[in-house]
Design an enzyme around this catalytic site. Structure first.
Site, PDB file in Angstrom:
ATOM      1  N   GLY A   1     -10.494  48.083   3.627  1.00  0.00           N
ATOM      2  CA  GLY A   1     -10.175  49.417   3.117  1.00  0.00           C
ATOM      3  C   GLY A   1     -11.132  50.483   3.622  1.00  0.00           C
TER       4      GLY A   1
ATOM      5  N   ASN B   1      -5.862  49.948   6.198  1.00  0.00           N
ATOM      6  CA  ASN B   1      -5.855  50.058   4.743  1.00  0.00           C
ATOM      7  C   ASN B   1      -6.776  51.215   4.359  1.00  0.00           C
ATOM      8  OD1 ASN B   1      -7.154  49.286   1.971  1.00  0.00           O
ATOM      9  ND2 ASN B   1      -5.347  47.982   2.090  1.00  0.00           N
TER      10      ASN B   1
ATOM     11  N   CYS C   1      -7.221  48.960  -6.301  1.00  0.00           N
ATOM     12  CA  CYS C   1      -8.473  48.213  -6.324  1.00  0.00           C
ATOM     13  C   CYS C   1      -9.092  48.259  -7.716  1.00  0.00           C
ATOM     14  CB  CYS C   1      -9.471  48.752  -5.317  1.00  0.00           C
ATOM     15  SG  CYS C   1     -11.008  47.813  -5.362  1.00  0.00           S
TER      16      CYS C   1
ATOM     17  N   GLY D   1      -4.935  36.254   2.269  1.00  0.00           N
ATOM     18  CA  GLY D   1      -6.187  36.816   1.779  1.00  0.00           C
ATOM     19  C   GLY D   1      -7.297  35.792   1.732  1.00  0.00           C
ATOM     20  N   THR D   2      -7.607  35.329   0.529  1.00  0.00           N
ATOM     21  CA  THR D   2      -8.734  34.418   0.282  1.00  0.00           C
ATOM     22  C   THR D   2      -8.738  33.192   1.211  1.00  0.00           C
ATOM     23  OG1 THR D   2      -8.760  35.182  -1.991  1.00  0.00           O
ATOM     24  CG2 THR D   2      -9.856  33.095  -1.565  1.00  0.00           C
TER      25      THR D   2
HETATM   26  C1  LIG Z   1     -13.378  39.853  -1.087  1.00  0.00           C
HETATM   27  C2  LIG Z   1     -12.080  40.615  -1.170  1.00  0.00           C
HETATM   28  C3  LIG Z   1     -12.040  41.962  -0.773  1.00  0.00           C
HETATM   29  C4  LIG Z   1     -10.861  42.699  -0.844  1.00  0.00           C
HETATM   30  N1  LIG Z   1     -10.845  43.998  -0.406  1.00  0.00           N
HETATM   31  C5  LIG Z   1      -9.676  44.703  -0.407  1.00  0.00           C
HETATM   32  C6  LIG Z   1      -9.608  46.031   0.134  1.00  0.00           C
HETATM   33  O1  LIG Z   1     -10.596  46.587   0.655  1.00  0.00           O
HETATM   34  N2  LIG Z   1      -8.406  46.686   0.074  1.00  0.00           N
HETATM   35  C7  LIG Z   1      -7.286  46.105  -0.455  1.00  0.00           C
HETATM   36  O2  LIG Z   1      -6.230  46.733  -0.472  1.00  0.00           O
HETATM   37  N3  LIG Z   1      -7.325  44.835  -0.946  1.00  0.00           N
HETATM   38  C8  LIG Z   1      -8.478  44.128  -0.929  1.00  0.00           C
HETATM   39  N4  LIG Z   1      -8.496  42.824  -1.420  1.00  0.00           N
HETATM   40  C9  LIG Z   1      -7.271  42.227  -1.964  1.00  0.00           C
HETATM   41  C10 LIG Z   1      -6.569  41.308  -0.948  1.00  0.00           C
HETATM   42  O3  LIG Z   1      -6.147  42.032   0.179  1.00  0.00           O
HETATM   43  C11 LIG Z   1      -5.352  40.592  -1.585  1.00  0.00           C
HETATM   44  O4  LIG Z   1      -4.443  41.564  -2.041  1.00  0.00           O
HETATM   45  C12 LIG Z   1      -5.742  39.699  -2.763  1.00  0.00           C
HETATM   46  O5  LIG Z   1      -6.941  39.019  -2.509  1.00  0.00           O
HETATM   47  C13 LIG Z   1      -4.666  38.681  -3.137  1.00  0.00           C
HETATM   48  O6  LIG Z   1      -4.391  37.786  -2.095  1.00  0.00           O
HETATM   49  P1  LIG Z   1      -5.057  36.299  -1.956  1.00  0.00           P
HETATM   50  O7  LIG Z   1      -4.824  35.608  -3.254  1.00  0.00           O
HETATM   51  O8  LIG Z   1      -4.341  35.678  -0.799  1.00  0.00           O
HETATM   52  O9  LIG Z   1      -6.497  36.533  -1.704  1.00  0.00           O
HETATM   53  C14 LIG Z   1      -9.682  42.081  -1.352  1.00  0.00           C
HETATM   54  C15 LIG Z   1      -9.729  40.737  -1.753  1.00  0.00           C
HETATM   55  C16 LIG Z   1     -10.894  39.988  -1.663  1.00  0.00           C
HETATM   56  C17 LIG Z   1     -10.894  38.553  -2.098  1.00  0.00           C
END
Ligand SMILES: Cc1cc2nc3c(=O)[nH]c(=O)nc-3n(C[C@H](O)[C@H](O)[C@H](O)COP(=O)(O)O)c2cc1C
Ligand SMILES: Cc1cc2nc3c(=O)[nH]c(=O)nc-3n(C[C@H](O)[C@H](O)[C@H](O)COP(=O)(O)OP(=O)(O)OC[C@H]3O[C@@H](n4cnc5c(N)ncnc54)[C@H](O)[C@@H]3O)c2cc1C
Ligand code: FES
Lengths: 304, 248
Positions: free
Chosen positions: A46, A99, A130, A265-266
């Site tokens: 982001g 983003n 967020c 993501g994770t």
């Molecule tokens: C460490 C971390 C940082 C994240 N930073 C952002 C971000 O900067 N902007 C955003 O839109 N989502 C952010 N997310 C959310 C992820 O993009 C995603 O929507 C969320 O983790 C769910 O997906 P997952 O279960 O596959 O991780 C972040 C997630 C994690 C774990």
């Protein structure tokens, strides 16, 4: 095998696999594991107009089948991004979705306005969800009126693809999906992290400094799948599924219920090769089923 | 940095510690320097950061020393020879060293592995290891005669009775170092105490932070430095102590 999907307004992906914002940095680190050209695109960490320091530490903790983070949107700012990262990223044959977020309406507009000048950027993903900052972000994503104003203003600011990233921390997510569609968003992505907490009985402390943070990982997949399904039913614009996707089977589930693309993501943290593996897995699966075009699979769940 | 497999060839345990010797076919895994670490698969969602204790390119061997403290490290402790795990690495920077230096390597508890690797790399330069633990059980017998070593235990069961501070004083007294440099890895309390007691000696320390990715993308592991937040996994784990705001 045809894997390409069209998200509308000049955003056509060679395959439906994207890396989720905040889990792939500015993308380049992944070249250690596979060429970025293998995947449909990346959603950068982001970006705000000015750089942001982020939250105090500890910022992360592992929980059962998931993790909680409170990074606080630490980023290098839009200017450093276009100078230092974008030229390198633009050489890779993959879509660049930036983003973005702001602490106020004006800041959202400012960063989109600034970045819209850059041809190399293929689209924006607007983070209105967020949970890790005191103001801005989630305020916009949990109040339908603010969401409406924001999307409408951003639509007037940019010609580029506008994807709005929704928060799961609301009672009825479809309400927000409809507002985005009504104001001219090209697509929506969901879900961002769920608000969560962890404590330590040995130290009697909160596991992360800001107490609450964003919960992500395999544990949230059923919630994400349900919300994506609800939104697919509620709007006509493409829905991008995010939440706990760790392998090609997870990805196929989201596509089956109607997501046009997915984000990882994770899983990028514990298996950085997972982007490439998921593309290959989807391709092999469809081939074995005799399905020639992924669009035949998307939304093909038997649904009375 | 690469992702790949490690095959457990041999394991030795010592109370809560295990020394794990892996073989690997991944060539990039063997380009390691003292201070580097790997993210190791550990029956937890996230992989666990563990420092390299030794590496031998010819035998394609990588060695780690793990202390059992939670679910992930317990899994590694209980691994059996013949089993294979997934790993990502090598990650991180390394200790600054040159041949003319006079080094005091200070390790506490599970912070000792990178210093063992380091002491082998600087065999020819002047250096002494100070290895401290609470009790005998915290001192894993890894050095043998391979490096000049001073051991300290708080209850006096082994070596000098006291902490690493007493050990460092002894080294300075004995070796007549002109411009000693401290290279440390261990609990933050220990590192702070060294800084307080020897403020004028240049000091580089390897930090530990909770990590999610270990390759620079999550921003979970950051530490506050004079130039703002830096990532321990890729900008560190080794930092000049004067750079670190948190240890002031
Ligand atoms: C460490 C971390 C940082 C994240 N930073 C952002 C971000 O900067 N902007 C955003 O839109 N989502 C952010 N997310 C959310 C992820 O993009 C995603 O929507 C969320 O983790 C769910 O997906 P997952 O279960 O596959 O991780 C972040 C997630 C994690 C774990
Ligand atoms: C760069 C680096 C190198 C390391 N090298 C070694 C090594 O060579 N040998 C070794 O035995 N250990 C090493 N560690 C520490 C090791 O990574 C942690 O002990 C391990 O991650 C704990 O995982 P767990 O699942 O067993 O414990 P958990 O169940 O996750 O946690 C148990 C307790 O330990 C704390 N903890 C967890 N992870 C960390 C961490 N990364 N830093 C500090 N506290 C933590 C938790 O808050 C909790 O109180 C290193 C850590 C880093 C960052
Ligand atoms: S552990 Fe992810 S950036 Fe350091």
């Amino acid at each position: 095998m045809e894997l390409s999907v069209d998200l509308g307004r000049n955003l056509k992906l060679k395959n439906p696999v994207l890396l989720a914002s905040g889990t792939c940095g500015y993308g380049l680190e992944f070249e250690n594991f596979y060429p970025l050209s293998k995947i449909g695109g990346i959603c950068t960490k982001g970006l705000s107009y000015k750089p942001i320091e982020g939250n105090p530490t500890p910022r992360i903790v592992e929980t059962s089948c998931g993790m909680i983070n409170s990074i606080g949107l630490q980023n290098i700012g839009a200017k450093a991004f276009v100078e230092e990262k974008l030229p390198l990223l633009a050489k890779k044959d993959t879509k660049i979705i930036v983003n973005i977020f702001g602490y106020s309406l004006e800041e959202y507009i400012k960063v989109v306005e600034f970045l819209s000048e850059y041809q190399e950027i293929d689209g924006f993903e607007v983070n209105i969800s967020c949970p890790n900052v005191k103001k801005g972000g989630i305020q916009f994503g949990t109040n339908p009126k603010l969401t409406k104003t924001l999307v409408s203003k951003l639509r007037k600011t940019t010609e580029k693809h506008l994807m709005i990233k929704l928060s799961p921390n609301v009672t009825d997510i479809t309400e927000f999906a409809k507002v985005c569609e009504g104001e001219g968003a090209d697509s929506i992505s969901l879900i961002n992290t769920l608000l969560g907490m962890a404590v330590n009985i040995e130290t009697k402390k909160f596991s992360i400094k800001r107490k609450m943070g964003g919960f992500s990982g395999p544990a949230i997949k059923p919630v994400a799948l349900r919300m994506v399904y609800q939104c697919v039913k509620a709007v006509k614009i493409p829905v991008i599924g995010i939440g706990g996707i760790s392998n090609y089977k997870d990805a196929l589930e989201f596509l089956l219920i109607g997501a046009k693309a997915i984000q990882i993501g994770t899983a990028n943290f514990f298996n950085p090769s997972c982007g490439k593996e998921i593309v290959e897995g989807i391709s092999n699966f469809l081939q074995n089923k005799g399905i020639e075009n992924i669009n035949q699979w998307i939304g093909s769940i038997e649904d009375e | 940095m690469k992702q790949g497999k490690l095959f457990l060839k041999n394991k030795k345990t010592y109370f809560d510690y295990a020394i794990l010797t892996f073989l690997t076919e991944v060539e990039d895994f063997l380009n390691v320097k003292p201070g580097n670490f790997f993210m190791l698969q550990a029956n937890t969602l996230l992989k666990k950061p563990i420092s390299v204790m030794d590496c031998n390119k010819r035998d394609k061997m990588l060695k780690f020393l793990v202390k059992k403290i939670g679910k992930g490290t317990e899994f590694l402790y209980n691994l059996n020879p013949g089993e294979t795990i997934d790993a990502i690495g090598p990650s991180g920077n390394s200790f600054p060293i040159d041949e003319t230096g006079e080094y005091i390597l200070v390790g506490g508890g599970s912070g000792i592995p990178p210093l063992y690797f380091l002491s082998k790399q600087i065999e020819k330069s002047r250096h002494t290891v100070v290895y401290g633990g609470r009790t005998k059980k915290d001192i894993v017998p890894i050095f043998g005669k391979s490096a000049p070593t001073i051991i300290t235990t708080e209850n006096g069961e082994l070596g000098i009775k006291g902490t690493v501070i007493d050990g460092i004083k002894k080294v300075i007294e004995k070796n007549n170092f002109k411009k000693p440099i401290i290279l440390s890895c261990g609990p933050e309390g220990m590192v702070k105490a060294i800084k307080k007691n020897f403020p004028d000696i240049p000091h580089y320390t390897s930090l530990e932070r909770y990590m999610a990715c270990g390759f620079g993308v999550c921003l979970g592991c950051v530490v506050e430095t004079n130039e703002g937040y830096k990532r321990v996994c890729v900008d560190g784990p080794v930092f000049n102590i004067n750079e670190l705001k948190e240890l002031k």
